[in-house]
Scaffold this motif. Structure first.
Motif, PDB file in Angstrom:
ATOM      1  N   GLU A 166      48.161  37.212  35.728  1.00  0.00           N
ATOM      2  CA  GLU A 166      47.594  35.767  35.753  1.00  0.00           C
ATOM      3  C   GLU A 166      46.654  35.297  36.891  1.00  0.00           C
ATOM      4  O   GLU A 166      45.573  34.921  37.039  1.00  0.00           O
ATOM      5  CB  GLU A 166      48.469  34.605  35.244  1.00  0.00           C
ATOM      6  N   VAL A 167      47.472  35.508  38.109  1.00  0.00           N
ATOM      7  CA  VAL A 167      46.886  35.467  39.500  1.00  0.00           C
ATOM      8  C   VAL A 167      45.707  36.447  39.666  1.00  0.00           C
ATOM      9  O   VAL A 167      44.293  35.755  40.194  1.00  0.00           O
ATOM     10  CB  VAL A 167      47.842  35.651  40.739  1.00  0.00           C
ATOM     11  N   GLY A 168      45.601  37.586  39.124  1.00  0.00           N
ATOM     12  CA  GLY A 168      44.664  38.422  39.262  1.00  0.00           C
ATOM     13  C   GLY A 168      43.629  37.962  38.365  1.00  0.00           C
ATOM     14  O   GLY A 168      42.258  38.295  38.747  1.00  0.00           O
ATOM     15  N   ALA A 169      43.663  37.382  37.296  1.00  0.00           N
ATOM     16  CA  ALA A 169      42.636  36.888  36.405  1.00  0.00           C
ATOM     17  C   ALA A 169      41.933  35.616  37.094  1.00  0.00           C
ATOM     18  O   ALA A 169      40.607  35.572  37.001  1.00  0.00           O
ATOM     19  CB  ALA A 169      43.415  36.383  35.156  1.00  0.00           C
ATOM     20  N   VAL A 170      42.709  34.789  37.882  1.00  0.00           N
ATOM     21  CA  VAL A 170      41.903  33.832  38.504  1.00  0.00           C
ATOM     22  C   VAL A 170      41.125  34.457  39.588  1.00  0.00           C
ATOM     23  O   VAL A 170      39.995  33.776  39.785  1.00  0.00           O
ATOM     24  CB  VAL A 170      43.020  32.844  39.195  1.00  0.00           C
ATOM     25  N   LEU A 171      41.665  35.132  40.363  1.00  0.00           N
ATOM     26  CA  LEU A 171      40.717  35.838  41.488  1.00  0.00           C
ATOM     27  C   LEU A 171      39.611  36.697  40.804  1.00  0.00           C
ATOM     28  O   LEU A 171      38.520  36.459  41.679  1.00  0.00           O
ATOM     29  CB  LEU A 171      41.574  36.750  42.325  1.00  0.00           C
ATOM     30  N   GLU A 172      39.728  37.374  39.721  1.00  0.00           N
ATOM     31  CA  GLU A 172      38.681  38.233  39.214  1.00  0.00           C
ATOM     32  C   GLU A 172      37.517  36.999  38.754  1.00  0.00           C
ATOM     33  O   GLU A 172      36.461  37.253  38.889  1.00  0.00           O
ATOM     34  CB  GLU A 172      39.065  38.853  38.032  1.00  0.00           C
ATOM     35  N   THR A 173      38.142  35.747  38.333  1.00  0.00           N
ATOM     36  CA  THR A 173      37.021  35.014  37.905  1.00  0.00           C
ATOM     37  C   THR A 173      36.226  34.314  38.910  1.00  0.00           C
ATOM     38  O   THR A 173      35.008  33.921  38.908  1.00  0.00           O
ATOM     39  CB  THR A 173      37.830  33.862  36.970  1.00  0.00           C
ATOM     40  N   LEU A 174      36.993  34.151  40.107  1.00  0.00           N
ATOM     41  CA  LEU A 174      36.285  33.368  41.183  1.00  0.00           C
ATOM     42  C   LEU A 174      35.393  34.372  42.127  1.00  0.00           C
ATOM     43  O   LEU A 174      35.035  33.933  43.067  1.00  0.00           O
ATOM     44  CB  LEU A 174      37.265  32.548  42.214  1.00  0.00           C
ATOM     45  N   ARG A 175      35.974  35.976  41.830  1.00  0.00           N
ATOM     46  CA  ARG A 175      35.189  36.793  42.825  1.00  0.00           C
ATOM     47  C   ARG A 175      33.688  36.725  43.042  1.00  0.00           C
ATOM     48  O   ARG A 175      33.393  36.458  44.173  1.00  0.00           O
ATOM     49  CB  ARG A 175      35.509  38.019  42.146  1.00  0.00           C
ATOM     50  N   PRO A 176      33.028  36.463  42.118  1.00  0.00           N
ATOM     51  CA  PRO A 176      31.389  36.161  42.183  1.00  0.00           C
ATOM     52  C   PRO A 176      30.999  35.177  42.893  1.00  0.00           C
ATOM     53  O   PRO A 176      29.964  35.120  43.259  1.00  0.00           O
ATOM     54  CB  PRO A 176      30.925  36.199  40.695  1.00  0.00           C
ATOM     55  N   LEU A 177      31.863  34.179  42.947  1.00  0.00           N
ATOM     56  CA  LEU A 177      31.428  32.960  43.666  1.00  0.00           C
ATOM     57  C   LEU A 177      31.856  32.743  44.914  1.00  0.00           C
ATOM     58  O   LEU A 177      31.753  31.956  45.818  1.00  0.00           O
ATOM     59  CB  LEU A 177      31.907  31.637  42.993  1.00  0.00           C
ATOM     60  N   GLY A 178      32.670  33.929  45.621  1.00  0.00           N
ATOM     61  CA  GLY A 178      33.056  33.948  46.956  1.00  0.00           C
ATOM     62  C   GLY A 178      34.256  33.358  47.234  1.00  0.00           C
ATOM     63  O   GLY A 178      34.624  33.007  48.494  1.00  0.00           O
ATOM     64  N   TYR A 179      35.159  32.923  46.393  1.00  0.00           N
ATOM     65  CA  TYR A 179      36.409  32.446  46.498  1.00  0.00           C
ATOM     66  C   TYR A 179      37.416  33.297  46.615  1.00  0.00           C
ATOM     67  O   TYR A 179      37.419  34.420  45.615  1.00  0.00           O
ATOM     68  CB  TYR A 179      36.842  31.264  45.676  1.00  0.00           C
ATOM     69  N   ALA A 180      38.644  33.426  47.468  1.00  0.00           N
ATOM     70  CA  ALA A 180      39.472  34.475  47.639  1.00  0.00           C
ATOM     71  C   ALA A 180      41.006  33.690  47.492  1.00  0.00           C
ATOM     72  O   ALA A 180      41.263  32.461  47.519  1.00  0.00           O
ATOM     73  CB  ALA A 180      39.438  35.043  49.123  1.00  0.00           C
ATOM     74  N   LEU A 181      42.048  34.346  47.662  1.00  0.00           N
ATOM     75  CA  LEU A 181      43.161  33.949  47.439  1.00  0.00           C
ATOM     76  C   LEU A 181      43.725  32.756  48.479  1.00  0.00           C
ATOM     77  O   LEU A 181      44.286  31.970  47.917  1.00  0.00           O
ATOM     78  CB  LEU A 181      44.368  35.247  47.523  1.00  0.00           C
ATOM     79  N   PRO A 182      43.361  32.968  49.546  1.00  0.00           N
ATOM     80  CA  PRO A 182      43.800  31.959  50.692  1.00  0.00           C
ATOM     81  C   PRO A 182      42.990  30.563  50.363  1.00  0.00           C
ATOM     82  O   PRO A 182      43.632  29.535  50.846  1.00  0.00           O
ATOM     83  CB  PRO A 182      43.224  32.300  51.897  1.00  0.00           C
ATOM     84  N   ASP A 183      42.159  30.437  49.564  1.00  0.00           N
ATOM     85  CA  ASP A 183      41.399  29.331  49.278  1.00  0.00           C
ATOM     86  C   ASP A 183      42.165  28.472  48.109  1.00  0.00           C
ATOM     87  O   ASP A 183      41.591  27.433  47.899  1.00  0.00           O
ATOM     88  CB  ASP A 183      40.005  29.492  48.909  1.00  0.00           C
ATOM     89  N   LEU A 184      43.217  29.188  47.286  1.00  0.00           N
ATOM     90  CA  LEU A 184      43.767  28.540  46.420  1.00  0.00           C
ATOM     91  C   LEU A 184      45.485  27.953  46.503  1.00  0.00           C
ATOM     92  O   LEU A 184      45.796  28.451  47.551  1.00  0.00           O
ATOM     93  CB  LEU A 184      44.002  29.487  45.076  1.00  0.00           C
ATOM     94  N   ASP A 185      45.475  26.716  45.763  1.00  0.00           N
ATOM     95  CA  ASP A 185      46.892  26.449  45.983  1.00  0.00           C
ATOM     96  C   ASP A 185      47.260  26.643  44.330  1.00  0.00           C
ATOM     97  O   ASP A 185      47.028  26.084  43.378  1.00  0.00           O
ATOM     98  CB  ASP A 185      47.100  24.867  46.161  1.00  0.00           C
TER      99      ASP A 185
END
Length: 506
Positions: A101-120
């Motif tokens: 589930e975390v991977g799905a969130v990161l994969e969704t945000l990848r094209p927009l330039g967001y990474a794991l440290p930007d998320l809570d």
């Protein structure tokens, strides 16, 4: 008074950048959350907001956002209200389900330039939930993959895949692929697609923009925004920005201006602050508020201009008319001149008016007689208004006895007059002339200013002004005047007739 951003009350400011303010806030319903308020006044701020909005829409498709999240892209109201989500942190992730589930969130945000440290990320009862996202964070693709590679590998469709064991047929497959590549070496265009530089498209119409990128093979996606101050169908923003190198097949998002033609909400009966908040929430600007008398309680909106339900583009001002409460009752001021002060006082009480300042002016009328009033009689006034009266006061004029009289001995006035002393005629009058002494007590002035005294004499020698001076109120004007035959005396104080008398020849 607490600070407000749109309809939200700011509880605690957390961050302020050039065009972004982040704060703990409360919604009109009392729900607390984090408010991201964008001051969109330049292309950079607009691009940041729409990139953030696009990320939230993508996360909403995954079902990982808390309920009640609100996004506003109305003119001058670009914000995101993110309700608080109380749950344990999802990191460090435990179990393959959470990692996927975390991977799905990161994969969704990848094209927009967001990474794991930007998320809570929080772990709720229904799985991973995104409790916050830094709107201004941006990373290149390699950095996104480096920061979240472990979770991206756990996702079956992720780009980073685990190495598989080499099968026995692998070498043959490699030779086959190599052969195909050699056969297609001449088709370099397909194996090495060309790169294009994205042109500047903001400020253009859709037709012109499509013409410029027609040969680039880009997937053009239009999104809508409402900017009433800009022309309709104008491209407001683009993503990727101008100057970006792209390959065919890359998505190009163009923000197209389509001002929303809304209608004025119904505001009658609302308190003024609530009506102004309702206008802001509907995308309108509260205009100047006028007021008028009404039976409706004070401060309640009576009407709006334009009226309710009238079509009006968002961003336009709406004027309001509020109640000032009930109109004061009216009464008519009677004519009080010629009455005594007590009679005037009584009539004022009957007319529900009150006695204001009472001024005293020396006059031949009986003491206390009303000489003038302000305002004049017959005027309509509000109940309880004051009325100023001018009444007659004591005035003493000592006339000389018949015959020739020597001038009196000079006396010192209580206060030195501002002007010259009255003219004293010579001691020896001419044949047929006589000396008339003058002694007049001057009235007391409430202002304490000197009184302008002017004495006009008319006799056989003609008309003249032997006394024209200033004297202090309350003092006594004394002197003597030479006259011939019957003489008429007129005394003026501050330009108004005060006394007149006649001295006849013996």
């Amino acid at each position: 008074m607490p600070e407000r951003l749109g309809p939200y009350e700011v509880l605690q400011s957390e961050r302020r950048d050039d065009y972004l303010s982040v704060a703990r806030a409360a919604s009109p319903a009392g729900e607390q959350g984090r408010l991201y308020w964008f001051d969109v006044k330049n292309p950079e701020a607009r691009a940041a907001f729409f990139r953030f909005r696009k990320a939230l829409k993508a996360l909403s498709g995954l079902g990982v956002l808390p309920e009640g999240l609100e996004i506003s892209a109305k003119p001058r109201r670009y914000y995101v209200f993110w309700p608080l989500f109380e749950a344990p942190s999802a990191l460090p992730a435990k179990g393959r389900k959470v990692m996927r589930e975390v991977g799905a969130v990161l994969e969704t945000l990848r094209p927009l330039g967001y990474a794991l440290p930007d998320l809570d990320l929080r772990l709720g009862e229904e799985g991973v939930r995104v409790a916050a996202l830094d709107p201004l964070a941006e990373h290149d693709e390699l950095e996104v993959e480096r920061l979240g590679g472990r979770f991206l590998k756990a996702r079956p469709s992720g780009r980073v895949r685990r190495p598989r064991e080499v099968q026995a047929w692998a070498p043959g497959l490699i030779l086959l692929v190599l052969g195909i590549w050699l056969l297609a070496a001449g088709s370099a265009r397909y194996l090495n697609p060309p790169e294009f530089i994205v042109p500047e498209l903001t400020g253009k119409d859709p037709r012109s923009a499509l013409e410029e990128v027609r040969d680039m093979g880009l997937k053009v996606v239009f999104t809508l925004a409402s900017e009433p101050e800009q022309p309709r169908d104008l491209i407001l923003e683009q993503n990727p920005p101008p100057g970006t190198r792209v390959k065919p097949g890359r998505s190009l998002e163009l923000v197209l201006n389509r001002p929303k033609d809304g209608s004025v909400p119904r505001l009658e009966g609302l308190p003024l602050p609530q009506a102004q908040r309702t206008l802001e929430e509907a995308g309108y600007l509260p205009g100047p508020a006028a007021s008028g008398y009404s039976e409706v309680p004070e401060g309640i909106v009576l009407a709006s201009a334009p009226p309710a339900q009238a079509p009006l583009p968002q961003g336009e001002p709406v004027r309001l008319l509020t109640s000032s409460g009930s109109a004061p009752r009216k009464t008519v001021l009677p004519d009080l001149t010629g009455l005594t002060l007590e009679e005037a006082r009584y009539l004022l009480s009957v007319a529900e008016l009150r006695l204001g300042e009472v001024q005293t002016l020396p006059a031949p009328q009986p003491e206390g007689t009303v000489l003038a009033q302000s305002p004049p009689g017959g005027v309509e006034l509000d109940v309880g208004s004051p009325v100023v009266l001018t009444v007659a006061g004591n005035a003493e004029v000592l006339l000389p006895e018949q015959g020739f009289m020597p001038p009196p001995a000079p006396e010192t006035l209580p206060e030195e007059p501002a002007g010259p002393s009255p003219t004293v005629p010579p001691a020896d009058p001419a044949p047929g002339e006589r000396i008339v002494p003058i002694r007049v007590p001057l009235p007391t002035q409430g202002t304490g200013k000197p009184v302008h005294v002017r004495l006009v004499v008319s006799d056989e020698n003609g008309e003249r002004t032997p006394i024209d001076t200033f004297a202090q109120g309350g003092s006594t004007l004394e002197g003597s005047v030479r006259v011939k035959g019957d003489a008429k005396f007129q005394l003026f104080l501050d330009g108004f007739p005060y006394q007149q008398w006649t001295s006849r020849a013996p």
